[in-house]
Write an enzyme that holds these catalytic residues in place. Structure first.
Site, mmCIF file in Angstrom:
data_model
loop_
_atom_site.group_PDB
_atom_site.id
_atom_site.type_symbol
_atom_site.label_atom_id
_atom_site.label_comp_id
_atom_site.label_asym_id
_atom_site.label_seq_id
_atom_site.Cartn_x
_atom_site.Cartn_y
_atom_site.Cartn_z
ATOM 1 N N GLY A 10 23.172 68.573 -5.915
ATOM 2 C CA GLY A 10 22.840 68.188 -7.295
ATOM 3 C C GLY A 10 21.346 68.294 -7.506
ATOM 4 N N ARG A 13 18.857 69.143 -11.491
ATOM 5 C CA ARG A 13 18.255 68.299 -12.536
ATOM 6 C C ARG A 13 18.158 66.851 -12.057
ATOM 7 N NH1 ARG A 13 22.996 66.223 -15.461
ATOM 8 N NH2 ARG A 13 24.717 67.491 -14.765
ATOM 9 N N ASP A 62 30.784 73.128 -5.196
ATOM 10 C CA ASP A 62 31.341 71.824 -5.569
ATOM 11 C C ASP A 62 31.417 70.997 -4.285
ATOM 12 O OD1 ASP A 62 32.950 69.648 -6.113
ATOM 13 O OD2 ASP A 62 34.402 70.783 -7.312
ATOM 14 N N VAL A 63 30.614 69.962 -4.189
ATOM 15 C CA VAL A 63 30.525 69.219 -2.921
ATOM 16 C C VAL A 63 31.845 68.546 -2.532
ATOM 17 C CG1 VAL A 63 28.024 68.845 -2.987
ATOM 18 C CG2 VAL A 63 29.566 67.141 -4.028
ATOM 19 N N ASN A 89 22.756 63.839 -2.911
ATOM 20 C CA ASN A 89 22.360 63.268 -4.208
ATOM 21 C C ASN A 89 23.381 63.524 -5.318
ATOM 22 O OD1 ASN A 89 20.204 62.546 -6.398
ATOM 23 N ND2 ASN A 89 20.798 64.653 -6.869
ATOM 24 N N SER A 141 23.576 53.496 -4.856
ATOM 25 C CA SER A 141 23.208 52.830 -6.114
ATOM 26 C C SER A 141 23.200 51.318 -5.866
ATOM 27 C CB SER A 141 24.259 53.154 -7.175
ATOM 28 O OG SER A 141 24.141 52.282 -8.276
ATOM 29 N N TYR A 155 32.944 54.187 -9.894
ATOM 30 C CA TYR A 155 31.604 54.592 -9.437
ATOM 31 C C TYR A 155 31.095 53.612 -8.369
ATOM 32 C CZ TYR A 155 26.556 55.644 -9.887
ATOM 33 O OH TYR A 155 25.241 55.965 -9.645
ATOM 34 N N LYS A 159 30.125 54.400 -4.470
ATOM 35 C CA LYS A 159 28.774 54.188 -3.933
ATOM 36 C C LYS A 159 28.779 53.178 -2.779
ATOM 37 C CE LYS A 159 26.485 57.096 -6.475
ATOM 38 N NZ LYS A 159 25.787 58.230 -5.863
HETATM 39 P P1 NDP Z 1 22.304 63.688 -13.269
HETATM 40 O O1 NDP Z 1 23.530 63.510 -14.093
HETATM 41 O O2 NDP Z 1 21.018 63.957 -13.936
HETATM 42 O O3 NDP Z 1 22.564 64.858 -12.178
HETATM 43 C C1 NDP Z 1 23.724 64.892 -11.422
HETATM 44 C C2 NDP Z 1 23.659 66.072 -10.480
HETATM 45 O O4 NDP Z 1 24.860 66.113 -9.697
HETATM 46 C C3 NDP Z 1 23.562 67.421 -11.202
HETATM 47 O O5 NDP Z 1 22.643 68.219 -10.533
HETATM 48 C C4 NDP Z 1 24.965 67.987 -11.056
HETATM 49 O O6 NDP Z 1 25.017 69.406 -11.013
HETATM 50 C C5 NDP Z 1 25.362 67.438 -9.704
HETATM 51 N N1 NDP Z 1 26.797 67.445 -9.506
HETATM 52 C C6 NDP Z 1 27.763 66.844 -10.253
HETATM 53 N N2 NDP Z 1 28.978 67.121 -9.756
HETATM 54 C C7 NDP Z 1 28.777 67.924 -8.674
HETATM 55 C C8 NDP Z 1 29.645 68.533 -7.738
HETATM 56 N N3 NDP Z 1 30.971 68.381 -7.800
HETATM 57 N N4 NDP Z 1 29.105 69.300 -6.755
HETATM 58 C C9 NDP Z 1 27.752 69.465 -6.690
HETATM 59 N N5 NDP Z 1 26.894 68.916 -7.549
HETATM 60 C C10 NDP Z 1 27.397 68.149 -8.526
HETATM 61 O O7 NDP Z 1 22.237 62.397 -12.369
HETATM 62 P P2 NDP Z 1 21.023 61.626 -11.645
HETATM 63 O O8 NDP Z 1 19.945 62.540 -11.292
HETATM 64 O O9 NDP Z 1 20.749 60.417 -12.435
HETATM 65 O O10 NDP Z 1 21.800 61.130 -10.338
HETATM 66 C C11 NDP Z 1 21.547 61.613 -9.034
HETATM 67 C C12 NDP Z 1 22.156 60.638 -8.058
HETATM 68 O O11 NDP Z 1 21.539 59.354 -8.215
HETATM 69 C C13 NDP Z 1 23.655 60.413 -8.291
HETATM 70 O O12 NDP Z 1 24.318 60.314 -7.046
HETATM 71 C C14 NDP Z 1 23.703 59.084 -9.016
HETATM 72 O O13 NDP Z 1 24.921 58.416 -8.826
HETATM 73 C C15 NDP Z 1 22.531 58.356 -8.364
HETATM 74 N N6 NDP Z 1 22.015 57.250 -9.155
HETATM 75 C C16 NDP Z 1 21.537 57.464 -10.428
HETATM 76 C C17 NDP Z 1 21.077 56.396 -11.172
HETATM 77 C C18 NDP Z 1 20.569 56.553 -12.571
HETATM 78 O O14 NDP Z 1 20.328 55.522 -13.255
HETATM 79 N N7 NDP Z 1 20.354 57.765 -13.066
HETATM 80 C C19 NDP Z 1 21.082 55.023 -10.628
HETATM 81 C C20 NDP Z 1 21.596 54.920 -9.280
HETATM 82 C C21 NDP Z 1 22.045 56.004 -8.588
HETATM 83 P P3 NDP Z 1 25.592 70.253 -12.290
HETATM 84 O O15 NDP Z 1 24.634 69.936 -13.391
HETATM 85 O O16 NDP Z 1 25.532 71.680 -11.881
HETATM 86 O O17 NDP Z 1 26.961 69.727 -12.517
#
Ligand code: NDP
Length: 247
Positions: A10, A13, A62-63, A89, A141, A155, A159
């Site tokens: 991930g 972004r 897809d992880v 991540n 998280s 979720y 986590k």
């Molecule tokens: P975003 O929604 O901004 O990004 C999520 C990322 O995960 C994207 O790059 C997306 O890729 C990728 N992703 C989703 N599904 C898959 C998949 N099946 N295989 C591979 N990649 C995948 O989220 P955040 O940056 O906010 O979150 C990053 C991590 O931090 C997550 O694990 C989240 O749970 C954790 N987190 C976030 C918090 C927050 O407040 N934002 C708080 C606590 C934890 P694509 O765009 O190509 O689908």
């Protein structure tokens, strides 16, 4: 951190993209895993190569899919010769009333957040074990520890599972591979785009620092754990939440 290779799942972004950039700043070669947003990943790959003059490669995977993760691991060995750092991540959330959740949606959250972390740790961890060195950093998280909202019970469970995987993989891979975990609180990313201004202001009141984190504030802790400065840190869980309380 020259001649080092890091994979961020991930990585296209949000927090993942900031990890990629912070690694690249230090001369680390980076692999940007993505699942859906190819253009975003390609744009980041180009920007990183041009700006930081390191190797960068965007890989679609897809992880939650075992075959795809194994293929990604093989591609990394073919193209980079090995791997030093894995940041698990990739994550998704889909809030809805606990009683309204479909089993399909519930399972998808577990598949990406929990099974995805397991599969990447397994296939990338195997390479690290062969090398007899490596670092895995899992992004969990604060929801894994505190219960905030029943709407995110799927979720939260995923986590909490990531915490458990951290402890189990740390045992399985010791003493060669360190496995640690970060628990962020609220972070300013697309994951929270559905929150209203009112909800955001309510949440800020429950944080001692009075604000959400910038994604780079999480990425900097990832970089620390991946660095030699954290050489004696293993099997640890670090909250990075600005002092968030369960109010
Ligand atoms: P975003 O929604 O901004 O990004 C999520 C990322 O995960 C994207 O790059 C997306 O890729 C990728 N992703 C989703 N599904 C898959 C998949 N099946 N295989 C591979 N990649 C995948 O989220 P955040 O940056 O906010 O979150 C990053 C991590 O931090 C997550 O694990 C989240 O749970 C954790 N987190 C976030 C918090 C927050 O407040 N934002 C708080 C606590 C934890 P694509 O765009 O190509 O689908």
């Amino acid at each position: 951190m020259k001649n080092i290779v890091a994979l961020v799942t991930g990585g296209n972004r949000g927090i993942g993209a900031k990890c990629i950039e912070e690694f690249a700043k230090l001369g680390v070669n980076v692999i940007i895993n993505y699942c859906h947003h190819e253009e975003e990943a390609r744009d980041l790959e180009k920007y990183i190569k041009e700006t930081y003059k390191v190797k960068a490669l965007a890989i679609k995977c897809d992880v939650s899919n075992s075959d795809e993760v194994e293929k990604m691991a093989n591609t990394i060995v073919d193209m980079f010769g090995g791997i030093d750092i894995l940041v698990n991540n990739a994550g998704i959330s889909r809030d809805s009333l606990l009683l309204d959740k479909s089993i399909k949606d519930f399972k998808r959250i577990l598949d990406v957040n929990l099974i995805g972390t397991y599969l990447c740790s397994k296939y990338i961890g195997k390479i690290m074990l062969e090398q007899k060195q490596g670092k895995i950093i899992n992004i969990s998280s604060t929801n894994a520890i505190d219960t905030f909202y029943p709407e995110s019970c799927d979720y939260d469970a995923s986590k909490a599972g990531v915490l458990s995987l951290t402890h189990n993989f740390a045992r399985e891979f010791a003493p060669f591979v360190s496995v640690n975990c970060i628990c962020p609180g609220w972070v300013k990313t697309g994951m929270n785009k559905e929150l209203s201004l009112e909800q955001i202001n309510e949440e800020k009141k429950k944080i001692l620092l009075g604000r959400f984190a910038e994604p780079e504030e999480i990425a900097k802790v990832v970089i620390f754990l991946a660095s030699s400065k954290a050489s004696y840190i293993n099997d640890s869980v670090i909250r990075v939440d600005g002092g968030k309380y369960n109010g």
